[in-house]
Design a protein around this motif. Structure first.
Motif, PDB file in Angstrom:
ATOM      1  N   ASP A   1       1.083  -1.327  -0.283  1.00 49.38           N
ATOM      2  CA  ASP A   1       0.165   0.119   0.242  1.00 49.38           C
ATOM      3  C   ASP A   1       0.989   1.245   0.105  1.00 49.38           C
ATOM      4  O   ASP A   1       0.984   1.815  -0.815  1.00 49.38           O
ATOM      5  CB  ASP A   1      -0.923   0.353   0.976  1.00 49.38           C
ATOM      6  CG  ASP A   1      -2.497  -1.067   0.809  1.00 49.38           C
ATOM      7  OD1 ASP A   1      -2.420  -1.358  -0.283  1.00 49.38           O
ATOM      8  OD2 ASP A   1      -2.502  -1.533   2.045  1.00 49.38           O
ATOM      9  N   ALA A   2       2.601   1.353   0.583  1.00 46.62           N
ATOM     10  CA  ALA A   2       3.397   1.709   1.202  1.00 46.62           C
ATOM     11  C   ALA A   2       3.464   2.572  -0.645  1.00 46.62           C
ATOM     12  O   ALA A   2       3.890   3.710  -1.328  1.00 46.62           O
ATOM     13  CB  ALA A   2       3.735   2.134   2.123  1.00 46.62           C
ATOM     14  N   ILE A   3       4.160   1.189  -0.982  1.00 47.13           N
ATOM     15  CA  ILE A   3       5.006   1.606  -2.273  1.00 47.13           C
ATOM     16  C   ILE A   3       4.182   1.915  -3.686  1.00 47.13           C
ATOM     17  O   ILE A   3       3.935   3.150  -4.184  1.00 47.13           O
ATOM     18  CB  ILE A   3       5.414   0.036  -2.828  1.00 47.13           C
ATOM     19  CG1 ILE A   3       6.604  -0.300  -1.671  1.00 47.13           C
ATOM     20  CG2 ILE A   3       5.771   0.023  -3.789  1.00 47.13           C
ATOM     21  CD1 ILE A   3       7.163  -1.824  -2.458  1.00 47.13           C
ATOM     22  N   LYS A   4       2.671   2.052  -3.375  1.00 48.46           N
ATOM     23  CA  LYS A   4       1.636   2.443  -3.862  1.00 48.46           C
ATOM     24  C   LYS A   4       1.423   3.775  -4.160  1.00 48.46           C
ATOM     25  O   LYS A   4       1.551   4.834  -5.504  1.00 48.46           O
ATOM     26  CB  LYS A   4       0.576   1.787  -3.949  1.00 48.46           C
ATOM     27  CG  LYS A   4       0.267   0.662  -4.756  1.00 48.46           C
ATOM     28  CD  LYS A   4      -1.482  -0.570  -4.769  1.00 48.46           C
ATOM     29  CE  LYS A   4      -2.061  -0.387  -3.352  1.00 48.46           C
ATOM     30  NZ  LYS A   4      -3.378  -0.252  -3.154  1.00 48.46           N
ATOM     31  N   VAL A   5       1.507   4.658  -3.202  1.00 43.11           N
ATOM     32  CA  VAL A   5       1.551   5.891  -2.296  1.00 43.11           C
ATOM     33  C   VAL A   5       3.110   6.574  -3.508  1.00 43.11           C
ATOM     34  O   VAL A   5       2.446   7.315  -3.618  1.00 43.11           O
ATOM     35  CB  VAL A   5       1.330   5.938  -1.554  1.00 43.11           C
ATOM     36  CG1 VAL A   5       1.581   7.701  -0.922  1.00 43.11           C
ATOM     37  CG2 VAL A   5      -0.096   6.129  -0.841  1.00 43.11           C
ATOM     38  N   LEU A   6       3.911   6.264  -3.101  1.00 42.32           N
ATOM     39  CA  LEU A   6       5.306   6.591  -3.114  1.00 42.32           C
ATOM     40  C   LEU A   6       5.319   6.248  -5.029  1.00 42.32           C
ATOM     41  O   LEU A   6       6.060   7.370  -5.729  1.00 42.32           O
ATOM     42  CB  LEU A   6       6.143   5.451  -2.644  1.00 42.32           C
ATOM     43  CG  LEU A   6       6.270   5.148  -1.081  1.00 42.32           C
ATOM     44  CD1 LEU A   6       8.221   4.577  -0.960  1.00 42.32           C
ATOM     45  CD2 LEU A   6       6.542   6.773  -0.896  1.00 42.32           C
ATOM     46  N   GLN A   7       4.711   5.572  -5.594  1.00 47.33           N
ATOM     47  CA  GLN A   7       5.408   5.013  -7.348  1.00 47.33           C
ATOM     48  C   GLN A   7       4.093   5.962  -7.775  1.00 47.33           C
ATOM     49  O   GLN A   7       4.413   7.099  -8.650  1.00 47.33           O
ATOM     50  CB  GLN A   7       4.743   3.850  -7.464  1.00 47.33           C
ATOM     51  CG  GLN A   7       5.426   3.255  -7.029  1.00 47.33           C
ATOM     52  CD  GLN A   7       5.591   1.299  -8.175  1.00 47.33           C
ATOM     53  OE1 GLN A   7       4.278   1.355  -7.878  1.00 47.33           O
ATOM     54  NE2 GLN A   7       6.160   0.987  -7.670  1.00 47.33           N
TER      55      GLN A   7
END
Length: 335
Positions: free
Chosen positions: A256-262
């Motif tokens: 979930d965090a990676i999606k936000v970062l990307q």
């Protein structure tokens, strides 16, 4: 003509071979008083005629039902499927069947499952506690009933029983240590549900990792993974902090965090490194592949089942506990 074939019983086998029913019974149960040649003869005949033991009669004689109650929070995560596989690797060879229930982390479902286990007279219970209540009286009832209980994955200090867990404190400490060693100084922790022991232990490991490396705890660098406004709050943290590392309670929170970062165009791991927990299949399927703390799920289930059978076979056995080590798996989401 009947459509149903008459079920062969021990008396039928005994009549054909000219022996007593007790001889048949002892042979089928591998009793040492029966010669190997006689055992082979009886087992072969039983197979040819399709003999199946009467489980009810067997239970009455042995005072066992040859069933185990298994209570898990859910099956959506591969982690719990692997725990189940570990349990079955032991229970199958012991000749036991599993009576499986899921709680969806609801107290009411846990209570009903425990009562169902007791009502069907299971010989033992394996459970991963998952409700958000401090009321564990349903598990106390299992213990007071004299039914062996082994907790797995999560512990409850108020329950005086055996358990098998992983060293979540050390696993989290290892993750934070690695992030620091690779240059991270502002490490965000995505915390798990407040009501389970694994969340607390992983949080403590995160705190120890900061302390050991002279990094101060900043309250706004803690984010609940189940927060309804997770993305908005993570965006706010990224706006106001120079985050360069993220350690998440689970691989799913890390994803979930990676999606936000990307979405923000942040390069992983060049700008922010990310480590998850559990080593779910998603860790290898996403891009970049996720670094994570691997838990030996199969071994958790296997050891928990072995302890439970010791308790079943020896009612006077002492409480046993086992803590298994985790392994840090480094992939593309970290430097």
């Amino acid at each position: 003509m009947s459509l149903y074939k008459k079920r062969v019983n021990i008396r039928d086998l005994a009549k054909i071979l000219g022996v007593t029913p007790s001889t048949i019974s002892r042979a089928l149960n591998g009793h040492e008083s029966i010669s190997d040649s006689r055992k082979d003869q009886i087992v072969q005949l039983a197979k040819e005629l399709g003999y199946r033991p009467n489980q009810i009669a067997k239970s009455m004689v042995s005072n066992k039902t040859f069933t185990i109650g298994l209570l898990l929070p859910e099956f959506t995560h591969n982690y719990f499927n692997n725990i189940l596989a570990g349990i079955e690797s032991v229970s199958f060879h012991k000749g036991y069947q599993l009576f499986i229930c899921t709680s969806d982390e609801l107290k009411e479902k846990e209570e009903k499952s425990c009562m169902a286990f007791l009502n069907t007279r299971v010989d033992g219970v394996l459970a991963a506690v998952g409700n958000d209540s401090d009321d564990l009286s349903h598990f106390e009832t299992v213990i007071e009933d004299g039914t062996p209980l082994v907790l797995l994955d999560r512990i409850c200090e108020d329950l005086n029983t055996s358990y098998v867990v992983t060293d979540d404190f050390q696993g989290s400490l290892d993750a934070v240590q690695y992030l620091v060693q690779t240059g991270c100084k502002q490490i965000l922790h995505i915390k798990g549900p407040e009501y389970i022991s694994t969340s607390f232990n992983r949080y403590l490991g995160y705190l120890e990792g900061l302390k050991k490396n002279g990094l101060s705890l900043e309250e706004d660098m803690i984010l609940l993974g189940e927060d309804e406004d997770f993305e908005k709050k993570l965006q706010r943290i990224l706006d106001t902090n120079d985050v360069d590392g993220i350690f998440a309670f689970s691989d799913y929170y890390a994803y979930d965090a990676i999606k936000v970062l990307q979405k923000r165009g942040i390069s992983i791991p060049d700008q922010i490194s990310v480590i998850g927990y559990a080593d779910e299949p998603i860790a290898q399927y996403i891009s970049p592949q996720l670094s994570t703390v691997k838990q030996p799920a199969f071994e958790i289930g296997k050891h928990a089942a072995e302890i439970l059978f010791k308790m079943i076979e020896d009612k006077n056995s002492t409480i046993m506990s086992k803590q298994l080590a985790t392994t840090l798996i480094i992939r593309e989401s970290t430097k």
